[in-house]
Design an enzyme around this catalytic site. Structure first.
Site, short mmCIF file in Angstrom:
data_model
loop_
_atom_site.label_atom_id
_atom_site.label_comp_id
_atom_site.label_asym_id
_atom_site.label_seq_id
_atom_site.Cartn_x
_atom_site.Cartn_y
_atom_site.Cartn_z
N HIS A 1 0.84 -1.20 0.00
CA HIS A 1 0.00 0.00 0.00
C HIS A 1 0.87 1.25 0.00
O HIS A 1 0.72 2.14 -0.84
CB HIS A 1 -0.90 -0.03 1.24
N GLU A 2 1.82 1.30 0.94
CA GLU A 2 2.66 2.51 1.06
C GLU A 2 3.52 2.72 -0.17
O GLU A 2 3.67 3.85 -0.65
CB GLU A 2 3.54 2.42 2.33
N ASP B 1 -10.60 13.29 7.45
CA ASP B 1 -9.79 12.37 6.63
C ASP B 1 -9.64 12.91 5.20
O ASP B 1 -9.80 12.19 4.21
CB ASP B 1 -10.46 10.99 6.64
N HIS C 1 1.62 4.11 -3.05
CA HIS C 1 1.50 5.59 -2.97
C HIS C 1 2.68 6.22 -3.70
O HIS C 1 2.55 7.24 -4.37
CB HIS C 1 1.49 6.05 -1.51
N THR D 1 -5.07 -5.93 15.41
CA THR D 1 -5.67 -6.67 16.54
C THR D 1 -5.12 -8.10 16.64
O THR D 1 -5.81 -9.08 16.28
CB THR D 1 -7.20 -6.72 16.39
N TYR E 1 -4.52 14.26 -2.94
CA TYR E 1 -4.87 13.47 -1.76
C TYR E 1 -6.04 14.10 -0.97
O TYR E 1 -5.95 14.37 0.23
CB TYR E 1 -3.65 13.30 -0.86
N HIS F 1 -9.79 7.70 3.09
CA HIS F 1 -9.69 6.30 3.51
C HIS F 1 -11.06 5.69 3.71
O HIS F 1 -11.17 4.53 4.13
CB HIS F 1 -8.92 6.22 4.84
N GLU G 1 -6.11 6.28 -2.47
CA GLU G 1 -6.18 5.27 -1.42
C GLU G 1 -6.61 3.90 -1.93
O GLU G 1 -6.03 2.88 -1.58
CB GLU G 1 -7.16 5.73 -0.33
N ILE H 1 -7.43 -10.74 17.88
CA ILE H 1 -8.70 -11.05 17.19
C ILE H 1 -8.39 -11.57 15.79
O ILE H 1 -7.82 -10.83 14.98
CB ILE H 1 -9.59 -9.79 17.08
N ASP I 1 -9.19 -13.55 2.59
CA ASP I 1 -8.05 -12.78 3.13
C ASP I 1 -7.43 -11.88 2.08
O ASP I 1 -6.80 -10.88 2.41
CB ASP I 1 -6.98 -13.74 3.68
N GLU J 1 -4.59 -7.21 7.92
CA GLU J 1 -5.06 -8.29 8.82
C GLU J 1 -3.92 -8.95 9.60
O GLU J 1 -4.15 -9.43 10.72
CB GLU J 1 -5.87 -9.34 8.04
C1 LIG Z 1 -1.65 0.10 7.74
C2 LIG Z 1 -1.99 1.18 6.75
C3 LIG Z 1 -2.54 0.57 5.47
C4 LIG Z 1 -2.91 2.19 7.39
C5 LIG Z 1 -4.21 1.65 7.90
C6 LIG Z 1 -4.78 2.71 8.79
C7 LIG Z 1 -4.46 3.00 10.10
N1 LIG Z 1 -5.27 4.02 10.44
C8 LIG Z 1 -5.36 4.68 11.72
C9 LIG Z 1 -6.33 3.93 12.58
C10 LIG Z 1 -6.22 4.06 13.95
C11 LIG Z 1 -7.13 3.39 14.78
C12 LIG Z 1 -8.11 2.57 14.24
C13 LIG Z 1 -9.10 1.85 15.15
O1 LIG Z 1 -9.71 0.87 14.68
O2 LIG Z 1 -9.23 2.31 16.32
C14 LIG Z 1 -8.21 2.42 12.87
C15 LIG Z 1 -7.32 3.10 12.03
N2 LIG Z 1 -6.03 4.37 9.42
N3 LIG Z 1 -5.72 3.58 8.38
C16 LIG Z 1 -3.18 3.33 6.43
O3 LIG Z 1 -4.03 3.30 5.56
N4 LIG Z 1 -2.39 4.38 6.68
C17 LIG Z 1 -2.56 5.63 5.99
C18 LIG Z 1 -1.72 6.63 6.73
C19 LIG Z 1 -2.06 8.02 6.39
C20 LIG Z 1 -1.33 8.92 7.37
C21 LIG Z 1 -1.77 10.34 7.26
N5 LIG Z 1 -1.36 10.92 6.00
C22 LIG Z 1 -2.10 5.53 4.54
O4 LIG Z 1 -1.01 4.98 4.29
O5 LIG Z 1 -2.86 6.01 3.68
CA LIG Z 2 -4.34 -8.43 3.31
ZN LIG Z 3 -2.79 5.14 1.98
#
Ligand SMILES: CC(C)[C@H](Cc1cn(Cc2ccc(C(=O)O)cc2)nn1)C(=O)N[C@@H](CCCCN)C(=O)O
Ligand SMILES: [Ca+2]
Ligand SMILES: [Zn+2]
Length: 339
Positions: free
Chosen positions: A153-154, A245, A157, A204, A168, A250, A177, A207, A194, A200
């Site tokens: 994913h990263e 967001d 980007h 958690t 963005y 996202h 995204e 879980i 999956d 995943e």
């Molecule tokens: C692991 C990665 C795929 C990550 C997944 C992610 C993580 N978060 C924060 C986050 C924090 C807490 C919870 C909760 O369930 O309580 C859920 C999500 N939101 N998305 C993600 O999607 N990160 C963003 C990070 C963006 C950072 C700000 N620009 C991205 O790369 O686009």
């Molecule tokens: Ca996966």
């Molecule tokens: Zn992202």
């Protein structure tokens, strides 16, 4: 000069013993997580758990990428760094093998990853120039560099930055995204349901079977991470229209994620039936869409048209009829309400 390539070993965050490329300083005998066999290097650093904000500032102002991960033996003792290093190499190999793309810019740019960013940071990111990984708090997440789909994913980007460079925010941001989720999942290449879960392996730990996002059934995941009530949308009419967001990049990504799932596996969604075409064809359509047709301001309707055109390029009409691949793209976007 004094450094030479050398293979080293180390454990990843799941306790797997891995062998990988690194660099030896012949004078000091120290080794570094610099794989100089791929592109202009796959280099992995650590940020000593400094606050994410501080790291991003130092990186932006001084180009600071963190501290070198080093060892005086043939074994590296930082599992998060080993995971980031090995997975980055695998993502590089995927783009080279499947699309003949040489790194994120298709010009061999150095791949830089920094782990241990932030204090128990439950996240990972792309800061416009490199990948950064948090360690998680151990309950909600563990070291995010352990997720192959997360790293995919990263790094996607990064590919997006060097291609359509989708803005963005809003719908273009949601496409940014979504394409990162789609390619990250295809790169991780799991089987069954999956394949469609995001993060995943690092989400958690207590879980089983849940993920941060679900591309097959977006509505099964609550929007808890965004302090929003409700669930991820699986239809354009349910898109998030708020400010959070960056306008839900996202959140609304799940609409295009669902289209990708339908194109790949098929299914009936809100009464619309799609005949899936499989991952090998889907990944070619999405990559061509990203690299040939999308622009920075593309919205969901542009995405549909771009994906149809990319599919038509790859799988032309036959006796005046759209191919089954083009039909799958059209039906999938109909099913999620994007015209
Ligand atoms: C692991 C990665 C795929 C990550 C997944 C992610 C993580 N978060 C924060 C986050 C924090 C807490 C919870 C909760 O369930 O309580 C859920 C999500 N939101 N998305 C993600 O999607 N990160 C963003 C990070 C963006 C950072 C700000 N620009 C991205 O790369 O686009
Ligand atoms: Ca996966
Ligand atoms: Zn992202």
């Amino acid at each position: 000069d004094k450094s030479e390539p050398i293979t080293s070993r180390g454990m990843d965050i799941f306790g797997n013993l891995l062998t990988f490329n690194s660099t030896l300083n012949k004078e000091t005998g120290a080794r570094y997580l610099f794989d100089n066999t791929r592109a202009n290097g796959v280099h992995t650093f650590h940020a000593q758990r400094m606050p994410e904000f501080s790291f991003l500032l130092l990186n932006a102002l001084l180009g600071f990428t963190g501290f070198e991960v080093t060892t005086s033996s043939s074994f590296f003792y930082d599992p998060a760094a080993v995971s980031a290093h090995v997975n980055a190499g695998k993502v590089y190999d995927y783009y080279k093998r499947v699309f003949n793309r040489d790194s994120l810019d298709n010009n061999g740019m150095k791949l830089i990853s920094t782990v241990h960013v932030g204090e128990k940071w439950n996240n990972a990111g792309w800061n416009g120039k490199q990948m950064i990984y948090g360690d998680g708090d151990g309950q909600l997440m563990i070291s995010t560099s352990g997720g192959m789909d997360v790293i995919g994913h990263e790094m996607t980007h990064g590919v997006i930055t060097h291609t359509a460079d989708l803005i963005y925010e809003g719908e273009s941001g949601a496409l940014n995204e979504s394409l990162a989720d789609i390619m990250g999942s295809f790169i991780e290449n799991k089987t069954g349901d999956d394949l469609w879960l995001l993060g995943e392996d690092i989400y958690t730990p207590n879980i089983p079977g849940d993920g941060l996002r679900d591309m097959k059934d977006p509505g099964s995941v609550p929007l808890s991470g965004y302090t929003e009530t409700g669930y991820y949308p699986d239809h354009y009419n349910d898109r998030y229209l708020g400010e959070k967001d960056n306008g839900g990049v996202h959140i609304n990504s799940s609409i295009n994620n669902k289209a990708a799932h339908l194109i790949t596996e098929g299914g009936t969604h809100y009464g619309v039936t799609v005949n899936g075409i499989g991952k090998q064809k889907a990944e070619k359509i999405f990559y061509r869409t990203l690299t040939h047709y999308l622009t920075a301001s593309s919205n969901f309707s542009d995405m549909r048209q771009a994906a149809v055109q990319a599919a038509r390029d790859l799988y032309p009409d036959r006796n005046g009829e759209p191919s089954v691949e083009v039909q799958a793209v059209m039906a999938a976007y109909d099913a999620v309400g994007v015209h």
